[in-house]
Design a protein around this motif. Structure first.
Motif, PDB file in Angstrom:
ATOM      1  N   PHE A 237       0.754  -1.216  -0.047  1.00  0.00           N
ATOM      2  CA  PHE A 237      -0.106  -0.177  -0.094  1.00  0.00           C
ATOM      3  C   PHE A 237       0.847   1.315   0.029  1.00  0.00           C
ATOM      4  N   LYS A 238       2.104   1.119   0.765  1.00  0.00           N
ATOM      5  CA  LYS A 238       2.724   2.516   0.853  1.00  0.00           C
ATOM      6  C   LYS A 238       3.208   2.782  -0.567  1.00  0.00           C
ATOM      7  N   SER A 239       3.538   2.016  -1.319  1.00  0.00           N
ATOM      8  CA  SER A 239       4.278   2.487  -2.604  1.00  0.00           C
ATOM      9  C   SER A 239       2.934   3.174  -3.688  1.00  0.00           C
ATOM     10  N   ILE A 240       2.049   2.567  -3.266  1.00  0.00           N
ATOM     11  CA  ILE A 240       0.785   3.311  -4.060  1.00  0.00           C
ATOM     12  C   ILE A 240       0.671   4.870  -3.507  1.00  0.00           C
ATOM     13  N   ASN A 241       0.761   4.998  -2.230  1.00  0.00           N
ATOM     14  CA  ASN A 241       0.588   6.331  -1.722  1.00  0.00           C
ATOM     15  C   ASN A 241       1.972   7.258  -2.328  1.00  0.00           C
ATOM     16  N   ASP A 242       3.158   6.672  -2.441  1.00  0.00           N
ATOM     17  CA  ASP A 242       4.284   7.373  -2.926  1.00  0.00           C
ATOM     18  C   ASP A 242       4.158   7.539  -4.292  1.00  0.00           C
ATOM     19  N   ILE A 243       3.713   6.407  -5.246  1.00  0.00           N
ATOM     20  CA  ILE A 243       3.644   6.551  -6.524  1.00  0.00           C
ATOM     21  C   ILE A 243       2.530   7.438  -7.086  1.00  0.00           C
TER      22      ILE A 243
ATOM     23  N   TYR B 275      -8.185  -3.617  -7.812  1.00  0.00           N
ATOM     24  CA  TYR B 275      -8.737  -2.297  -7.516  1.00  0.00           C
ATOM     25  C   TYR B 275      -8.990  -1.385  -8.716  1.00  0.00           C
ATOM     26  N   ASP B 276     -10.413  -1.236  -9.173  1.00  0.00           N
ATOM     27  CA  ASP B 276     -10.389  -0.393 -10.374  1.00  0.00           C
ATOM     28  C   ASP B 276     -10.502   1.059  -9.912  1.00  0.00           C
ATOM     29  N   MET B 277      -9.222   1.872 -10.261  1.00  0.00           N
ATOM     30  CA  MET B 277      -9.424   3.108  -9.953  1.00  0.00           C
ATOM     31  C   MET B 277      -8.872   3.922 -11.281  1.00  0.00           C
ATOM     32  N   ARG B 278     -10.282   3.559 -11.942  1.00  0.00           N
ATOM     33  CA  ARG B 278      -9.833   4.233 -13.412  1.00  0.00           C
ATOM     34  C   ARG B 278      -9.373   5.507 -13.498  1.00  0.00           C
ATOM     35  N   PRO B 279      -8.319   5.652 -14.445  1.00  0.00           N
ATOM     36  CA  PRO B 279      -7.717   4.652 -15.378  1.00  0.00           C
ATOM     37  C   PRO B 279      -6.808   3.477 -14.971  1.00  0.00           C
ATOM     38  N   LEU B 280      -6.527   3.627 -13.581  1.00  0.00           N
ATOM     39  CA  LEU B 280      -5.417   2.635 -13.043  1.00  0.00           C
ATOM     40  C   LEU B 280      -6.101   1.308 -12.480  1.00  0.00           C
ATOM     41  N   GLN B 281      -5.649   0.331 -12.786  1.00  0.00           N
ATOM     42  CA  GLN B 281      -5.756  -1.061 -12.088  1.00  0.00           C
ATOM     43  C   GLN B 281      -4.337  -1.416 -11.059  1.00  0.00           C
ATOM     44  N   LEU B 282      -4.888  -1.341  -9.820  1.00  0.00           N
ATOM     45  CA  LEU B 282      -4.050  -1.433  -8.579  1.00  0.00           C
ATOM     46  C   LEU B 282      -4.235  -2.807  -7.747  1.00  0.00           C
ATOM     47  N   SER B 283      -3.043  -3.277  -7.266  1.00  0.00           N
ATOM     48  CA  SER B 283      -3.294  -4.424  -6.316  1.00  0.00           C
ATOM     49  C   SER B 283      -2.598  -4.396  -5.126  1.00  0.00           C
ATOM     50  N   ILE B 284      -3.019  -4.772  -4.090  1.00  0.00           N
ATOM     51  CA  ILE B 284      -2.454  -4.980  -3.006  1.00  0.00           C
ATOM     52  C   ILE B 284      -2.576  -6.356  -2.341  1.00  0.00           C
ATOM     53  N   GLY B 285      -1.931  -6.540  -1.238  1.00  0.00           N
ATOM     54  CA  GLY B 285      -2.255  -7.872  -0.409  1.00  0.00           C
ATOM     55  C   GLY B 285      -2.518  -7.529   1.057  1.00  0.00           C
ATOM     56  N   GLY B 286      -2.265  -8.647   1.823  1.00  0.00           N
ATOM     57  CA  GLY B 286      -2.602  -8.429   3.365  1.00  0.00           C
ATOM     58  C   GLY B 286      -1.866  -9.476   3.931  1.00  0.00           C
ATOM     59  N   THR B 287      -1.524  -9.551   5.355  1.00  0.00           N
ATOM     60  CA  THR B 287      -1.046 -10.489   6.171  1.00  0.00           C
ATOM     61  C   THR B 287      -1.381 -10.062   7.439  1.00  0.00           C
ATOM     62  N   VAL B 288      -1.986 -11.273   8.185  1.00  0.00           N
ATOM     63  CA  VAL B 288      -2.749 -10.963   9.479  1.00  0.00           C
ATOM     64  C   VAL B 288      -2.422 -11.741  10.522  1.00  0.00           C
TER      65      VAL B 288
ATOM     66  N   ASP C 105      -6.152   6.977  -0.540  1.00  0.00           N
ATOM     67  CA  ASP C 105      -7.536   7.033   0.404  1.00  0.00           C
ATOM     68  C   ASP C 105      -8.585   6.324  -0.290  1.00  0.00           C
ATOM     69  N   ARG C 106      -8.648   6.363  -1.495  1.00  0.00           N
ATOM     70  CA  ARG C 106      -9.973   5.713  -2.368  1.00  0.00           C
ATOM     71  C   ARG C 106      -9.481   4.183  -2.174  1.00  0.00           C
ATOM     72  N   VAL C 107      -8.233   3.663  -2.152  1.00  0.00           N
ATOM     73  CA  VAL C 107      -8.087   2.427  -1.963  1.00  0.00           C
ATOM     74  C   VAL C 107      -8.176   1.576  -0.566  1.00  0.00           C
ATOM     75  N   LEU C 108      -8.035   2.460   0.554  1.00  0.00           N
ATOM     76  CA  LEU C 108      -8.309   2.232   1.824  1.00  0.00           C
ATOM     77  C   LEU C 108      -9.759   2.252   2.002  1.00  0.00           C
ATOM     78  N   CYS C 109     -10.629   3.161   1.513  1.00  0.00           N
ATOM     79  CA  CYS C 109     -12.008   3.157   1.556  1.00  0.00           C
ATOM     80  C   CYS C 109     -12.696   1.925   1.120  1.00  0.00           C
ATOM     81  N   GLU C 110     -12.043   1.365  -0.322  1.00  0.00           N
ATOM     82  CA  GLU C 110     -12.477   0.186  -0.810  1.00  0.00           C
ATOM     83  C   GLU C 110     -12.194  -0.944   0.069  1.00  0.00           C
ATOM     84  N   VAL C 111     -10.980  -0.993   0.511  1.00  0.00           N
ATOM     85  CA  VAL C 111     -10.513  -2.049   1.469  1.00  0.00           C
ATOM     86  C   VAL C 111     -11.711  -2.264   2.711  1.00  0.00           C
ATOM     87  N   VAL C 112     -12.018  -1.168   3.243  1.00  0.00           N
ATOM     88  CA  VAL C 112     -13.178  -1.069   4.160  1.00  0.00           C
ATOM     89  C   VAL C 112     -14.207  -1.589   3.867  1.00  0.00           C
TER      90      VAL C 112
END
Length: 527
Positions: free
Chosen positions: A138-144, A207-220, A151-158
């Protein structure tokens, strides 16, 4: 008040004093505790005024009749408006309290709220599992792409977490890209692991953040109350440690805290405490292991190896204190100090000698920090080409796209990039294609088996040939015996790093080695 006025009017009736009943009606309309009590007080006051007005002249009685009716309506309106205002203030306060318990971005419980809930469960001795969910990449999405996309990705995660909610499962945002997962009640570890893996699978979809298609993962990581701890702090620390273990060895999966991890966690916490209290400038130091060029028969580079001499713990193995520093969020402090010492050493070496410096995964994840290291090099007027940043597959696999961009920037500035422990992971060849590498270091697990294993020989030979075709330098690590070297010679290696050609040494020994080499060179020139 009412009794005094009635008593006075009964004993000393005065027409002008009828106005007191009107004033009392107004006072009662604004001070009544309940609307029912207010209406009763106003009615009694106006009715009393009408009763006493009978003793007045007809003209005065007529005036006060109109005044009484007008006062009744006015008092009723004032009482109603005042209570609406009070209720509005109460609603606003309750709403503010509710917002204070929610995360402002995602709308789920915030850190304070979720930990208050945990404290309540602990006090009530209600069994529960606490999970700490961390997003990978996720951090790299913020950086890039910036915080707006993040923030949109976080809201979609929730939103996706909400779809996974089941009876007894609650979520909260602890901060950044970290979430708490609260599973209330008696549940088996296998059930909780299934819940965690379902969450990870859901948030790992694109994650469809048009025009971007983003991917993240998770560990718990999960820990259970009360069997794994009796306080909220204990449970949180153990869930967090399980998450840390997952980030190291089981990224993208659910990790349950175990008894085996308990001893490791206590050791890690002791190391963390010692690191926090350490004078890093005095206690950290470097040793340097030479890289020998067979074709030129000389040392061409040194790898900087971190060491920590703790006054309380003694000499601590690098793998132990580096992991502890990463877990404690101190790794950048460690890296900064060690990098400064590496530059101090390099400054005294001949210009043709280079140094290799290892970067951790957390170092690579922070672009601003990496460029603060670059600023140190610039400030000391050291040529970037003399610095080689060593990275591992583990360090770049979190987000290879972000790592590639950062490494390309470093390469463009003239720094060299080396991939360490090549062959130890499952996708190393992918990094040869995607990263701007200058050097590859073959993992010592292959090198040490070449004398006994034909397969290892073929693998090493293939990698040496591949690097030659790709114009990459190739270093064979861990060469310790003459037998290993005799087996390796037919494979035409060029760079060797291992005890056979030099053990890790102090800066004093490095300077002695370089001076001796220079004297030999001068003697040969003179001859």
């Amino acid at each position: 008040m009412y009794g005094n006025v009635v008593a006075y009017m009964t004993l000393h009736f005065e027409e002008q004093k009828l106005i007191y009943f009107v004033l009392m009606a107004v006072v009662f309309s604004t001070t009544g505790v309940t609307l029912r009590a207010t209406l009763a007080s106003v009615i009694v006051s106006i009715a009393s005024m009408f009763w006493f007005a009978q003793k007045a002249s007809p003209e005065i009685a007529h005036q006060f009749a109109f005044i009484g009716v007008a006062t009744s309506f006015a008092s009723l309106g004032m009482a109603t408006l005042l209570r609406k205002a009070i209720l509005r203030q109460i609603d606003a306060r309750l709403f503010a309290d509710q917002l204070a318990a929610l995360d402002s971005l995602t709308g789920i419980a915030n850190r304070r709220s979720i930990f208050a809930r945990i404290d309540t469960l602990v006090e009530a001795k209600t069994p529960f599992w606490l999970g700490i969910l961390d997003l990978d990449g996720f951090k790299s999405i913020n950086d890039i792409y910036g915080h707006a996309i993040g923030d949109r990705v976080l809201c979609e995660v929730v939103d996706r977490l909400g779809f996974q909610s089941a009876a007894g499962v609650q979520f909260g945002r602890i901060g950044g890209d970290e979430f708490a997962v609260l599973v209330i009640g008696e549940h088996e570890a296998a059930d909780v692991e299934e819940i965690g893996n379902a969450l990870i699978a859901d948030i790992s979809r694109p994650y469809d953040m048009r025009p971007l298609q983003l991917s993240i993962g998770g560990t718990v990581g999960f820990a259970r109350f009360p069997s794994m701890g009796t306080t909220a702090r204990e449970i949180y620390e153990k869930a967090d440690f399980a998450l840390y273990r997952g980030k190291q060895f089981a990224r993208g999966y659910t990790v349950i805290f175990t008894d085996d991890q308990d001893a490791e966690m206590r050791e890690a916490l002791a190391l963390e405490r010692a690191l926090r209290e350490a004078n890093l400038e005095q206690e950290l130091y470097l040793l340097f292991q030479p890289q020998f060029d067979l074709t030129r028969a000389k040392v061409v580079s040194f790898e900087a190896l971190a060491r920590w001499q703790s006054p309380t713990l003694g000499l601590v193995r690098p793998d132990r204190f580096i992991r502890a520093a990463e877990r404690a969020g101190l790794i950048q402090n460690v890296t900064r100090v060690l990098f400064g010492k590496a530059l101090d050493a390099l400054y005294l070496w001949p210009d043709e000698i280079t140094i290799s410096f290892n970067l951790s995964a957390q170092d690579l994840a922070d672009r601003a920090f990496i460029f603060s290291l670059v600023a140190q090099v610039t400030a000391r007027e050291i040529a970037p080409g003399r610095l080689e940043f060593e990275i591992t597959e583990t360090a770049v696999m979190k987000d290879i796209d972000a790592a590639r961009v950062l490494l390309e920037n470093l390469s463009a500035l003239g720094f060299k990039i080396a991939l360490d422990d090549f062959g130890s992971g499952y996708s190393s060849f992918e990094y040869l294609d995607q990263l701007p590498l200058d050097k590859v270091k073959i993992d010592k697990s292959f090198v040490r088996k070449v004398a006994q294993s034909a397969t290892s020989r073929e693998i090493v030979a293939g990698i040496i040939k591949l690097c030659s075709n790709l114009d990459l330098k190739c270093v064979l690590e861990g060469v310790e015996t003459e037998d290993e070297m005799r087996t390796l010679n037919p494979l035409s290696p060029k760079l060797i790093q291992g005890y056979l050609f030099g053990e890790p040494m102090s800066q004093r020994d490095v300077l002695g080695l370089l001076l001796a080499a220079e004297q030999v060179k001068d003697g040969m020139t003179a001859a």
